[in-house]
Design a protein around this motif. Sequence first.
Motif, mmCIF file in Angstrom:
data_model
loop_
_atom_site.group_PDB
_atom_site.id
_atom_site.type_symbol
_atom_site.label_atom_id
_atom_site.label_comp_id
_atom_site.label_asym_id
_atom_site.label_seq_id
_atom_site.Cartn_x
_atom_site.Cartn_y
_atom_site.Cartn_z
ATOM 1 N N ASN A 174 3.316 74.600 -29.668
ATOM 2 C CA ASN A 174 2.612 74.071 -31.152
ATOM 3 C C ASN A 174 1.431 74.920 -31.475
ATOM 4 O OD1 ASN A 174 1.226 72.668 -29.602
ATOM 5 N ND2 ASN A 174 1.020 71.117 -31.224
ATOM 6 N N LYS A 194 2.002 72.994 -24.847
ATOM 7 C CA LYS A 194 1.208 73.330 -25.693
ATOM 8 C C LYS A 194 1.408 74.674 -26.333
ATOM 9 C CE LYS A 194 -2.342 70.170 -24.695
ATOM 10 N NZ LYS A 194 -3.728 70.075 -24.131
ATOM 11 N N PHE A 245 -1.054 75.116 -29.428
ATOM 12 C CA PHE A 245 -2.334 74.396 -29.260
ATOM 13 C C PHE A 245 -3.495 75.139 -28.482
ATOM 14 C CE2 PHE A 245 -2.733 69.580 -30.658
ATOM 15 C CZ PHE A 245 -2.637 69.923 -31.935
ATOM 16 N N ARG A 290 2.873 74.122 -36.737
ATOM 17 C CA ARG A 290 2.706 72.856 -36.231
ATOM 18 C C ARG A 290 3.360 71.884 -37.259
ATOM 19 N NH1 ARG A 290 -3.332 74.461 -35.410
ATOM 20 N NH2 ARG A 290 -3.237 75.629 -33.694
ATOM 21 N N LEU A 332 -4.406 68.361 -36.710
ATOM 22 C CA LEU A 332 -3.938 69.797 -36.550
ATOM 23 C C LEU A 332 -2.347 69.530 -36.271
ATOM 24 C CD1 LEU A 332 -6.809 71.274 -34.457
ATOM 25 C CD2 LEU A 332 -6.122 71.965 -36.980
ATOM 26 N N ALA A 333 -2.165 68.475 -35.293
ATOM 27 C CA ALA A 333 -0.528 68.407 -34.963
ATOM 28 C C ALA A 333 0.360 68.234 -36.038
ATOM 29 C CB ALA A 333 -0.442 67.468 -34.172
ATOM 30 N N VAL A 334 -0.013 67.753 -37.408
ATOM 31 C CA VAL A 334 0.789 67.682 -38.458
ATOM 32 C C VAL A 334 0.615 68.955 -39.617
ATOM 33 C CG1 VAL A 334 1.175 65.092 -38.466
ATOM 34 C CG2 VAL A 334 -0.971 66.126 -39.793
ATOM 35 N N GLY A 335 0.055 69.934 -38.746
ATOM 36 C CA GLY A 335 -0.168 71.149 -39.788
ATOM 37 C C GLY A 335 -1.249 71.284 -40.629
#
Lengths: 317, 250
Positions: free
Chosen positions: B51, B48, B53, B84, A204-207
């Motif tokens: 982004n 958090k 989260f 993100r 998820l952190a890279v989209g």
Amino acid sequence: MKLSLAGSRSALRRIFSDKLAARSFLLAASLPLLLLLLMAAALLFRTLPIFQFVSPWEFLTGDLWRPSQGEFGLSTFISGTLWVTLLALILAVPPCIFASIFLVEYARRGTLRGILPAIDLLAGIPSVVYGVWGLLVVVPLVPRLGQFLRGVFGDLPFLTSSNPTGFSILAGGIVLAVMISPIIVSITVEVLRTVPQGVREAALAVGATRWQAIKHAVLPNALPGIIAAAVMGLSRAFGETLAVMMVVGNTPAIPRSVFDPGYPLTALIANNYGEMMSIPRYDAALMGAALLLLVVVIIFNVLSAMVLARLGQEVSS
Amino acid sequence: MDSHISIKDLNVYYGANQALKSVDLEIPRNQITAIIGPSGCGKSTLLKTLNRFHDLVDNTRVEGEVKFDDIDIYAPDVDVTEVRTKIGLIAQRPYLLPMSIFDNVAFGLRIHDMTNRREVKGHVEKYLKLAGLWDEVKDRLTQPATSLSIGQQQRLCLARGLAVEPEVLLGDEPTSALDPISAKNIEGSLKELKSQYTIVIVTHVLRQARRLADYVVFMYLGELVEAGPASKVLSSPKDPRTKAYLSGEM
């Protein structure tokens, strides 16, 4: 400090009772395994006489079953079991995987907490209830489904049959699929929950979208466990007797279509154990069928337990 | 100050618990900002929010405004995957995707529709070099990423994060799981990267904040106590709570 009790009577007694307790618990714990071995040994012992009469190969692959004439071939029953089991897996596994993914990855925690006990409850319903449901609901629907399919697609392999009733391996497969779903869902849910949250977040952190994270990060990690869940369902389906027997038709012929009746091994044993003593070697043949079931189910269970155990180790390390 | 992210009146709730209380903060562009403070003070919570989260956790509520350049990243018409992509995250521990070294870096490129193989390869090489890992892995790119040491894994995660070309890099104690040498490597990379990226790290190691940070944010009990250039906050803090923390009394 001095060990004032060393060597005394009461110390010896305590050491002895401690050892005794440990031994007896060991015995209790090994009892199930012992029973299993005894059962397998008894079945094997009772099966052996049949092999003086037919070879093991003939026994497994012969397609004639006429006990009164001394002909014992299991292949129609083996194929009945395989058809019903395979059908149940095809019907159950994909929806169960999707349901588990929904419950773990998309649903709120509260939904999961509410639904899991309901699923466990489903697993506890007596199989005769599933059988009655199959008899009343599934069996009448099957011929209509057959007509509908023939109307739309014409004659198709595996889907065309002259069987006018709904007593068929399809009915058996549907009932079994419903019966094995709880175990597949509950294991798959557990497996998905062992995948660390960080793995999802990595994607998820890279989209990545949620689905991309599930597809590329979660599912590959969970795959061995999902296969083990399916195998657990498979062995359950393999051994299920009563519910299947009530809807599958019990006609000893190799099915050519899902609308044909079939005759699984379990139904063979359950339907005939009453008269097995009156015909020579009949009992040995039925014991052989039981032994076959036992061996196959043990193999499936051991395999999936091994996969699940390894998965657990990987997660904890 | 040229601020890259601007936070106004940010409140975060975990159920009934308020984890962040009315936080206002400007995060400077192309600098390293370190968020410090004792455990449970809301450092990671603040990170958090940047982004989004918190979207992943039930019963979490974010109120307030987080502007990335001029866009409110919590606005309803904003695509969270784009947020993100622009604001990347390096996690506390290296979490690998179940694939090869190469594919771990290429993953982000592929999900963002880069299909040209040569282009993907070029990017993977570029960002593995930027993360200082290329020389160690260039002959074993097809091996599973789990074959790397944990320090290498964290640099792989850095490369994976960089490959989608974010503008901001977040680090949630990115060296806390690493040995001192690997930690030094990551710190070195972050220092080099700050000319091109805005970097925000959470750290509980004061010395790390001293080594790395241009800008320091001190949090306590969900409140932002003090924020400013590292030289000022770390050497002459205004607030007594900051003083107490820096002197080790907290």
